[in-house]
Design a protein around this motif. Sequence first.
Motif, short mmCIF file in Angstrom:
data_model
loop_
_atom_site.label_atom_id
_atom_site.label_comp_id
_atom_site.label_asym_id
_atom_site.label_seq_id
_atom_site.Cartn_x
_atom_site.Cartn_y
_atom_site.Cartn_z
N ALA A 145 0.83 -1.21 0.00
CA ALA A 145 0.00 0.00 0.00
C ALA A 145 0.87 1.26 0.00
O ALA A 145 0.60 2.21 -0.74
CB ALA A 145 -0.93 0.00 1.21
N ILE A 146 1.90 1.26 0.82
CA ILE A 146 2.81 2.41 0.88
C ILE A 146 3.51 2.59 -0.46
O ILE A 146 3.62 3.73 -0.98
CB ILE A 146 3.83 2.23 2.02
N GLU A 147 3.98 1.52 -1.05
CA GLU A 147 4.66 1.61 -2.35
C GLU A 147 3.73 2.15 -3.41
O GLU A 147 4.12 3.03 -4.21
CB GLU A 147 5.19 0.23 -2.74
N ALA A 148 2.49 1.66 -3.43
CA ALA A 148 1.53 2.10 -4.45
C ALA A 148 1.15 3.57 -4.24
O ALA A 148 1.04 4.34 -5.20
CB ALA A 148 0.28 1.22 -4.40
N ALA A 149 0.97 3.96 -2.98
CA ALA A 149 0.62 5.35 -2.70
C ALA A 149 1.74 6.30 -3.06
O ALA A 149 1.51 7.37 -3.63
CB ALA A 149 0.26 5.49 -1.22
N ARG A 150 2.96 5.91 -2.76
CA ARG A 150 4.10 6.78 -3.09
C ARG A 150 4.26 6.90 -4.60
O ARG A 150 4.56 7.98 -5.13
CB ARG A 150 5.37 6.22 -2.45
N ALA A 151 4.03 5.80 -5.31
CA ALA A 151 4.11 5.84 -6.77
C ALA A 151 3.05 6.77 -7.35
O ALA A 151 3.25 7.37 -8.42
CB ALA A 151 3.97 4.44 -7.34
N ALA A 152 1.91 6.89 -6.65
CA ALA A 152 0.83 7.75 -7.10
C ALA A 152 1.03 9.20 -6.68
O ALA A 152 0.19 10.05 -6.97
CB ALA A 152 -0.51 7.23 -6.55
N GLY A 153 2.12 9.48 -5.96
CA GLY A 153 2.43 10.85 -5.58
C GLY A 153 2.06 11.24 -4.18
O GLY A 153 2.29 12.38 -3.76
N ALA A 154 1.46 10.32 -3.42
CA ALA A 154 1.07 10.64 -2.04
C ALA A 154 2.31 10.75 -1.14
O ALA A 154 3.35 10.14 -1.42
CB ALA A 154 0.14 9.56 -1.49
N LEU A 155 2.17 11.52 -0.07
CA LEU A 155 3.20 11.54 0.97
C LEU A 155 3.03 10.28 1.80
O LEU A 155 1.90 9.96 2.23
CB LEU A 155 3.05 12.78 1.84
N THR A 156 4.11 9.57 2.06
CA THR A 156 4.00 8.31 2.80
C THR A 156 4.82 8.35 4.08
O THR A 156 5.95 8.84 4.09
CB THR A 156 4.46 7.12 1.93
N ILE A 157 4.24 7.82 5.15
CA ILE A 157 4.88 7.77 6.46
C ILE A 157 4.79 6.33 6.97
O ILE A 157 3.70 5.74 6.99
CB ILE A 157 4.19 8.72 7.46
N GLY A 158 5.90 5.76 7.36
CA GLY A 158 5.92 4.40 7.89
C GLY A 158 6.25 4.40 9.37
O GLY A 158 7.14 5.13 9.82
N ILE A 159 5.54 3.59 10.13
CA ILE A 159 5.82 3.40 11.57
C ILE A 159 6.11 1.92 11.76
O ILE A 159 5.26 1.06 11.48
CB ILE A 159 4.63 3.84 12.44
N ALA A 160 7.32 1.60 12.22
CA ALA A 160 7.74 0.21 12.38
C ALA A 160 8.52 0.05 13.67
O ALA A 160 8.92 1.02 14.31
CB ALA A 160 8.60 -0.21 11.19
N ASN A 161 8.73 -1.22 14.05
CA ASN A 161 9.51 -1.52 15.25
C ASN A 161 10.79 -2.27 14.93
O ASN A 161 11.47 -2.74 15.83
CB ASN A 161 8.65 -2.33 16.23
N ASN A 162 11.10 -2.37 13.65
CA ASN A 162 12.35 -2.97 13.20
C ASN A 162 12.95 -2.10 12.11
O ASN A 162 12.26 -1.70 11.17
CB ASN A 162 12.11 -4.38 12.65
N ALA A 163 14.23 -1.80 12.24
CA ALA A 163 14.92 -1.00 11.23
C ALA A 163 15.33 -1.88 10.05
O ALA A 163 15.25 -3.11 10.11
CB ALA A 163 16.15 -0.35 11.86
#
Length: 293
Positions: A145-163
Amino acid sequence: MNTETLDPRYQGVERWPTQCAVEAMLEGQMAAIAALQTQTTAIAAAADAAAARLESGGRLVFVGAGTSGRLAVQDGTELHPTFGWPGERTLFLMAGGADALTKAREGAEDDADAARAEVAAAGVGAQDVMIGVAASGRTPFTVAAIEAARAAGALTIGIANNAATPLVDAAEHVVVASTGSEIVAGSTRMKAGTAQKAALNLLSTTIMIRLGLVYDGRMVAMRVSNAKLLRRARAMVQDLTGVAPDAAAEALERGDNDIRRAVLIARGMTPEDAAALLDRHHGRLDAAIAAGN
């Protein structure tokens, strides 16, 4: 993944005295919050970028699976009553659909194609901001979802617990709360979930502040939907304008229970002028007061 490893300190925890187990879990919760101390710069940068994007009328899109998705939905759902953020400008992409909020749909998190289809169907684009949450940083649904949104020009923010994970690589802005091993190995509803909840609260609240939906530390854009909130709204109008309680109540009534309008009305404006002034200043009470002065 650190969130999946077994911490030898907690082997046999089921045989510990109950109070000792509770104390150990509480210590873990405190450590989860501490894990965000290194992420304040990242959260602030993400919030500033999101607010700038949303000024043009975009949507906040929350994405996740399992516990992470439920936490994201909880945070997004609270933005309308607390800050008056329009419901039509909030979108949830939950792996497994709405039923997954109350019933485990663990297999749905692997469906990357479904995520891409949902992003396309929602018409996510350049005005939108997507926040994806995944403890592992590897959840296929969330990453896709993040990849598709970023490809569409959206600003993307990820929150994770593993680097160093796919979500961290895919999102434009990243918050990584390295909470490490869980007391119950792999149960990321505990430490990881607590850190995610705090990160979401910090991020979304800061976005709302930057959008001008908070004034003088008060929730001036909140929805007045019950007796308790009506009392709170009247007190806000009184505090912010110095008028008597009856005058604050009257201003709020004339302003259709909109606190920002009521403040301007209590300062001498007509309801129509107050509404128009706020509209010209995108709902920002500080700007409206300055212009009115």
